[in-house]
Design an enzyme around this catalytic site. Sequence first.
Site, PDB file in Angstrom:
ATOM      1  N   GLU A 186      11.973  -9.466 -19.696  1.00  0.00           N
ATOM      2  CA  GLU A 186      11.332  -8.499 -20.594  1.00  0.00           C
ATOM      3  C   GLU A 186      12.312  -8.081 -21.677  1.00  0.00           C
ATOM      4  OE1 GLU A 186       9.646  -5.269 -18.320  1.00  0.00           O
ATOM      5  OE2 GLU A 186       8.422  -6.609 -17.128  1.00  0.00           O
ATOM      6  N   HIS A 234       4.635  -3.807 -20.350  1.00  0.00           N
ATOM      7  CA  HIS A 234       5.153  -2.882 -19.323  1.00  0.00           C
ATOM      8  C   HIS A 234       4.823  -1.421 -19.660  1.00  0.00           C
ATOM      9  CE1 HIS A 234       8.506  -2.554 -16.067  1.00  0.00           C
ATOM     10  NE2 HIS A 234       7.618  -1.594 -15.917  1.00  0.00           N
ATOM     11  N   THR A 247       1.307  -5.254 -11.943  1.00  0.00           N
ATOM     12  CA  THR A 247       1.865  -4.143 -12.723  1.00  0.00           C
ATOM     13  C   THR A 247       3.127  -3.616 -12.032  1.00  0.00           C
ATOM     14  OG1 THR A 247       0.370  -2.614 -11.592  1.00  0.00           O
ATOM     15  CG2 THR A 247      -0.322  -3.378 -13.757  1.00  0.00           C
ATOM     16  N   ARG A 284       6.599  -5.655 -10.712  1.00  0.00           N
ATOM     17  CA  ARG A 284       7.773  -6.224 -11.373  1.00  0.00           C
ATOM     18  C   ARG A 284       7.551  -7.724 -11.515  1.00  0.00           C
ATOM     19  NH1 ARG A 284       8.830  -1.770 -12.582  1.00  0.00           N
ATOM     20  NH2 ARG A 284      10.775  -0.600 -12.342  1.00  0.00           N
ATOM     21  N   MET A 317       0.847  -1.203   0.000  1.00  0.00           N
ATOM     22  CA  MET A 317       0.000   0.000   0.000  1.00  0.00           C
ATOM     23  C   MET A 317       0.878   1.248   0.000  1.00  0.00           C
ATOM     24  SD  MET A 317      -3.089   1.011  -0.184  1.00  0.00           S
ATOM     25  CE  MET A 317      -4.520   0.114   0.421  1.00  0.00           C
ATOM     26  N   GLY A 318       1.563   1.455  -1.124  1.00  0.00           N
ATOM     27  CA  GLY A 318       2.320   2.699  -1.312  1.00  0.00           C
ATOM     28  C   GLY A 318       1.432   3.692  -2.040  1.00  0.00           C
ATOM     29  N   ARG A 319       2.074   4.657  -2.693  1.00  0.00           N
ATOM     30  CA  ARG A 319       1.309   5.696  -3.407  1.00  0.00           C
ATOM     31  C   ARG A 319       0.357   5.099  -4.447  1.00  0.00           C
ATOM     32  NH1 ARG A 319       6.477   7.434  -3.717  1.00  0.00           N
ATOM     33  NH2 ARG A 319       7.054   9.410  -2.750  1.00  0.00           N
ATOM     34  N   ILE A 320       0.878   4.138  -5.238  1.00  0.00           N
ATOM     35  CA  ILE A 320       0.062   3.605  -6.338  1.00  0.00           C
ATOM     36  C   ILE A 320      -1.046   2.714  -5.779  1.00  0.00           C
ATOM     37  CG2 ILE A 320       0.087   2.392  -8.566  1.00  0.00           C
ATOM     38  CD1 ILE A 320       3.080   3.127  -8.784  1.00  0.00           C
TER      39      ILE A 320
HETATM   40  C1  GLV Z   1       8.045   1.480 -14.181  1.00  0.00           C
HETATM   41  O1  GLV Z   1       7.920   0.304 -14.069  1.00  0.00           O
HETATM   42  C2  GLV Z   1       8.729   2.297 -13.215  1.00  0.00           C
HETATM   43  O2  GLV Z   1       9.352   1.748 -12.299  1.00  0.00           O
HETATM   44  O3  GLV Z   1       8.673   3.525 -13.349  1.00  0.00           O
END
Ligand code: GLV
Length: 326
Positions: free
Chosen positions: A267, A286, A236, A238, A155-158
């Site tokens: 990747e 990505h 989304t 890593r 639960m960070g910013r994103i």
């Molecule tokens: C994308 O994956 C980032 O780390 O900015």
Amino acid sequence: MKPKVYITRKIPDETLALISEVCEVALWEQEDLPVPYEVLEKAVVEVDGIYSLLTDNIDEALISKAKNLKVISNMAVGFNNIDLKAATARGIMVTNTPGVLTETTADLTFALLLATARRLVESSDFLREGKWKTWSPMLLTGQDVYGATLGIIGMGRIGEALAKRAKGFDMRIIYHNRNRKPAVEKELNAEYVDLDVLLKESDFVVIMTPFTPETVNLIGKRELSLMKKTAVLINTARGGIVNEKALYNALVKGEIWAAGLDVFEEEPVPLDNPLLSLPNVVALPHIGSASKKTRMTMANLAAENLLQALAGKTPPNLVNVDLLKG
Ligand code: GLV
């Protein structure tokens, strides 16, 4: 004398102009592919700064070759491509681009969640391949998002921005994190739970943690076996956080229902990766932060971090803050 900078890829003209104004610039622009390691290894010997992308492997061997290096500015929020310990040991600043990509990445994550739940890619292919004969009661039926339980790992910013979107879909939000986030719990009615509880209770499990030694293969056979048969896994963050072999097996055996992946262990993901053969996998290259505006902002923020560091100031997004102590 102008500081010397190596830029590892073609970047927007506007960003290049900002850097070129004050620095002597060399860059890899032969093609839109990562600079070969051996080229970067030679290039770093004399430079004061590196402007890097997440596709560049900046390891200890490379860092140890750099005689004058003061800063590595990564145009990404993630910095697992850089050996932070090796940089810190040599007093080299490492910077990233947090904050500016939060909303864009949360948008993509929610889009991928919806696309996977409602089988958008499979449905579109079905139509284009001429398979659509009639409306049919159970044709291409998926999972409901509205009112479902969303489990956010990290639960960070994103993660928080994702939870805000989920609230609009009346979802129950549970999360797991290194530490609890009382403000998020209050504002978004999110509930902190153990990882195993999150896996057992979620309809959608979304991975939002950074990639660190602690999160390598965080989701493997055991964790997948705890999830609901109807559950959807979204990553989304890593690739290496999920064990892809275990994920493939879980999908094939029907232990979980589907997966939406924007990131992979390797990747670009090799086309013979078995996950790509499954219709219930939505795979993206990505593109979490890939809106025109956000990528421009990230490019310029990485330039600002680089230039501030080279000017002897503390850059706005210094990762190895320990350097400030010493
Ligand atoms: C994308 O994956 C980032 O780390 O900015």
